[in-house]
Structures are given as C-alpha cells and as structure tokens.
Design an enzyme around this catalytic site. Structure first.
Site, mmCIF file in Angstrom:
data_model
loop_
_atom_site.group_PDB
_atom_site.id
_atom_site.type_symbol
_atom_site.label_atom_id
_atom_site.label_comp_id
_atom_site.label_asym_id
_atom_site.label_seq_id
_atom_site.Cartn_x
_atom_site.Cartn_y
_atom_site.Cartn_z
ATOM 1 N N LYS A 1 0.820 -1.215 0.000
ATOM 2 C CA LYS A 1 0.000 0.000 0.000
ATOM 3 C C LYS A 1 0.851 1.261 0.000
ATOM 4 C CE LYS A 1 -4.462 -1.758 1.135
ATOM 5 N NZ LYS A 1 -5.772 -1.646 1.730
ATOM 6 N N LYS B 1 -4.727 -10.515 -6.511
ATOM 7 C CA LYS B 1 -5.977 -10.806 -5.800
ATOM 8 C C LYS B 1 -7.064 -9.808 -6.190
ATOM 9 C CE LYS B 1 -6.290 -8.511 -1.285
ATOM 10 N NZ LYS B 1 -7.688 -8.188 -1.067
ATOM 11 N N LYS C 1 -11.563 -4.805 -3.689
ATOM 12 C CA LYS C 1 -12.703 -3.903 -3.917
ATOM 13 C C LYS C 1 -12.256 -2.516 -4.367
ATOM 14 C CE LYS C 1 -13.961 -3.851 0.736
ATOM 15 N NZ LYS C 1 -12.753 -3.636 1.550
HETATM 16 P P1 ATP Z 1 -9.110 -2.939 -0.185
HETATM 17 O O1 ATP Z 1 -9.181 -3.145 -1.660
HETATM 18 O O2 ATP Z 1 -9.758 -1.676 0.270
HETATM 19 O O3 ATP Z 1 -7.742 -3.135 0.389
HETATM 20 P P2 ATP Z 1 -10.139 -5.599 0.075
HETATM 21 O O4 ATP Z 1 -11.170 -5.787 -0.945
HETATM 22 O O5 ATP Z 1 -8.790 -6.193 -0.166
HETATM 23 O O6 ATP Z 1 -10.004 -4.059 0.435
HETATM 24 P P3 ATP Z 1 -10.575 -5.965 2.912
HETATM 25 O O7 ATP Z 1 -11.618 -5.082 3.463
HETATM 26 O O8 ATP Z 1 -9.169 -5.591 3.149
HETATM 27 O O9 ATP Z 1 -10.799 -6.206 1.371
HETATM 28 O O10 ATP Z 1 -10.808 -7.442 3.417
HETATM 29 C C1 ATP Z 1 -11.998 -7.929 4.012
HETATM 30 C C2 ATP Z 1 -11.967 -9.440 4.082
HETATM 31 O O11 ATP Z 1 -12.055 -9.988 2.774
HETATM 32 C C3 ATP Z 1 -10.691 -10.002 4.698
HETATM 33 O O12 ATP Z 1 -10.995 -11.143 5.476
HETATM 34 C C4 ATP Z 1 -9.878 -10.386 3.505
HETATM 35 O O13 ATP Z 1 -8.949 -11.407 3.780
HETATM 36 C C5 ATP Z 1 -10.960 -10.865 2.568
HETATM 37 N N1 ATP Z 1 -10.542 -10.732 1.175
HETATM 38 C C6 ATP Z 1 -10.204 -9.591 0.535
HETATM 39 N N2 ATP Z 1 -9.889 -9.843 -0.740
HETATM 40 C C7 ATP Z 1 -10.029 -11.193 -0.905
HETATM 41 C C8 ATP Z 1 -9.859 -12.065 -2.021
HETATM 42 N N3 ATP Z 1 -9.477 -11.607 -3.194
HETATM 43 N N4 ATP Z 1 -10.084 -13.376 -1.831
HETATM 44 C C9 ATP Z 1 -10.485 -13.854 -0.628
HETATM 45 N N5 ATP Z 1 -10.659 -13.086 0.456
HETATM 46 C C10 ATP Z 1 -10.436 -11.774 0.324
#
Ligand code: ATP
Ligand code: LTN
Length: 341
Positions: free
Chosen positions: A121, A205, A208
C-alpha cells in the site's frame, strides 16, 4: 481458552471485519462473510465494519457513508444475525482506538515496516503515505484482543496480520500478566475462496478498491454486468477446463467461483465441459452467479429502504460491543499502571 464468569459455558469467540473502502465484492464474500454466516451456529460472533481502517487510504466522506451502510445491509442480507450476535461499526466503539494506542507502544517498528500489506500500500499510495497505514495491523490486533477472540475468519492476505496480533498478545501477557487470548486465524482452503483472483489479472488478488472495475465482481453488480464481466474474464491459453491455480490461474479462479455457487466439484466440471471450450463454461457460470446473488441483492435493497431500522441495529450493536470492550480495556489500563478514573 479464557472463560467468562457468567456461569454459562463459554462459546468460542469469533471476530472479523471488512473495510468499507469500496463496495463489497465476491472475494470478501468467499474469503470472509460466507464463513462468518456458517460460524454463527456454535460461536459468539462479533462482526464489524472497520471504518477506522478504511481511512488509512483517502475516502470521500459521502462514499464512506454510503459504503458503510450498504455493507451493513449486505452483511444482514447474506445471513448475519444481529440479534444473536454483535454487528457494529468500529468507530462507534472508541475502546478500539484506545487499546490500539497502548499496543502501539509495545509494537516493534521493524515488524510493522516489514508487513506485506504496508509495503504494497505504501507503493500504491505514495502521495498519502500516512502513519495510519503503518499502524493499521496494530489497530486490527486491538479489534481482536479487546474481545478475547479465539478465531478470526479471514482471507489468506490477512495471515501475517494475525501473526502480529498473536505476537502483541504474547508480548503484553509477558510484560504485564496473562490478559489476552492468543487468536487463531481461520482461513478457508484456496479451492473454496481464500484468495479470489482478479478477473482481468488472475495473478493478482481481487480487491474492492481495484482501479479496474472489470476485474472485480461486486456483490451488487446488476445481472447483465455480472455476465459481461465473466464473459470478458481473462482465461489462459488452451480451451480445456482444468484446476491448476499455479499454471492456469484464470480458469482455476473461475472454477473456484463455479464450485462456490453451485457446489459442483472440479472433477465434474472438467468432465462436463470437456471439449466445449470456455464460452459455454462462462455462460453457465454467469447464470449461476446471477442466480446465487439475486436473492441477496433483493434483500439488500429491502434493508436499505429502511435506514432508520439499520441505524437502530447499529446503535444496539455498538452498545453490546462497548459493554464487552470497556471491561477489557479497564483491565488493561489497570495493568499498565493508569490511575482509575
Ligand atoms: P481494499 O481493496 O480496500 O484493500 P479488500 O477488498 O482487499 O479491500 P478488505 O476489506 O481488506 O478487502 O478485506 C476484508 C476481508 O475480505 C478479509 O478477510 C480479507 O482477507 C478478505 N478478502 C479480501 N480480498 C479477498 C480475495 N481476493 N479473496 C479472498 N478473500 C479476500
Ligand atoms: N485488515 C482486515 C480488516 C480487519 C479485520 C479486523 C479482520 C480489521 N480489523 C479484525 C479481522 C479481525 C482486512 O481484511 N483487510
């Protein structure tokens, strides 16, 4: 495992959270939410929207407000029960920030600087390289330790943060006296969605906050959009259906989604689509995703239609959470040597 003194047998405590840093997507659902729903049967669950974490990256205030409420509605629509468990917004429970400060004072700077998410990040947000990004996992440890959580259901990307939470719990227990339960991560297998990959770049990965919405399957995407995103998803050279996440990440990712929404296993998918090419497979997957998500979307829309009820639920959730959090924080502050108020 710590025990409560209520006289009742203590059910193991589960705690987890998602950042309202965008609209919830399918990786959040498979990595986290779906397992949260399943764990409600035999655990005492705390599920949050971690808005304090979200602002480590710039959030437009109106978007943050909308995403928080919409994500809450999705939690409920997916089957989280706010009556039997505790659902709340992190910033409504100020004890999280208070414990985070104390933990920051025993957190080794070097270990924080070595965190993969911090490194990723910081590169992505060079112009907003704030101290919150570095201290992010300490706040996450505070979230978990405040409730003596036994298990933390998360996707694979959070494993390192869980190790830090365990280290900080152990360090505090050693410096003061036995206080915190050491939390265990609960991560589903890869084949069940621990790491859902981007539809456009299957070696990264799904996230969002991805700048390319085509790579992300949002839970509230309209049916036509879901189908179009799956049709456009990057697959691999060749046209057979086969599960091999290292060698063929694109098609393996789509197979994981297929299995997640229909229950059909990989062997059956391979046999059924042998010789049919990606087109037929993608069409069926698009349909299956729409069928799976439609009832959740419908329920979310209904819930969002009654904002006052959602706000009442949040108030009740914050009260339940604060009661637990305050007891723990009082104990911690006493142990550290702060005078009682
Ligand atoms: P950001 O893009 O804002 O960093 P994010 O989409 O990666 O957010 P988080 O809010 O950081 O999501 O994560 C929320 C939950 O979803 C956590 O338990 C994280 O491990 C899970 N998660 C996020 N992305 C994935 C993915 N691609 N596959 C499986 N689990 C995920
Ligand atoms: N860092 C987590 C979100 C999060 C979390 C938590 C998860 C904040 N606090 C406590 C589990 C337990 C993420 O998924 N990015």
């Amino acid at each position: 495992m710590a025990t409560e003194t209520t006289g009742e047998a203590r059910r193991p405590v589960i705690l987890s959270g998602i950042q309202p840093s965008g609209r919830l997507m399918f990786g959040n659902y498979l990595g986290a939410m779906r397992n949260w729903v399943r764990m409600q049967e035999d655990h005492d669950c705390f599920y949050m929207l971690v808005d304090l974490h979200a602002i480590t990256v710039w959030q437009k205030p109106a978007d943050l407000r909308r995403n928080t409420l919409e994500s809450l509605a999705l939690y409920l629509a997916a089957g989280i029960d706010p009556e039997r468990h505790t659902v709340f917004i992190q910033s409504h429970v100020p004890e999280h920030s208070e414990l985070a400060w104390i933990l920051n004072c025993i957190a080794p700077l070097g270990q924080l600087q070595r965190m993969t998410q911090f490194k990723d990040k910081s590169l992505k947000h060079e112009k907003n390289l704030n101290a919150g990004l570095l201290n992010y996992p300490v706040l996450m440890a505070a979230d978990i330790l405040l409730y003596n959580a036994d298990k933390v259901p998360v996707g694979e990307d959070q494993k390192q943060h869980l190790e830090l939470a365990r280290d900080l719990a152990g360090r505090f227990n050693h410096l003061y006296s036995e206080t915190f339960t050491l939390p265990e991560p609960w991560i589903p297998p890869r084949s069940e969605g621990a790491r859902v990959m981007s539809l456009q770049e299957p070696t990264a990965k799904m996230s969002k906050s991805d700048t390319d919405p085509n790579g992300v399957l949002f839970l509230l995407d309209p049916p036509a959009e879901i189908k179009a995103k799956i049709r456009r998803a990057v697959t691999d050279s060749g046209d057979s259906i086969g599960y091999d996440p290292e060698g063929r990440p694109g098609v393996s990712n789509l197979m994981t989604l297929f299995k997640a929404v229909t229950g059909e296993d990989f062997a059956s998918l391979e046999a059924r689509f042998a010789g049919k090419g990606y087109g037929a497979f993608k069409e069926e997957l698009g349909e299956a995703l729409v069928a799976y998500l439609s009832p959740i979307q419908q329920r979310t829309r209904e819930l969002l239609g009654d904002k006052a009820q959602l706000e009442a639920l949040l108030k009740q959730g914050a009260e339940k959470a604060r009661w637990r959090a305050r007891r723990m924080l009082d104990k911690v502050q006493r142990k550290v040597g702060f005078l009682p108020r």
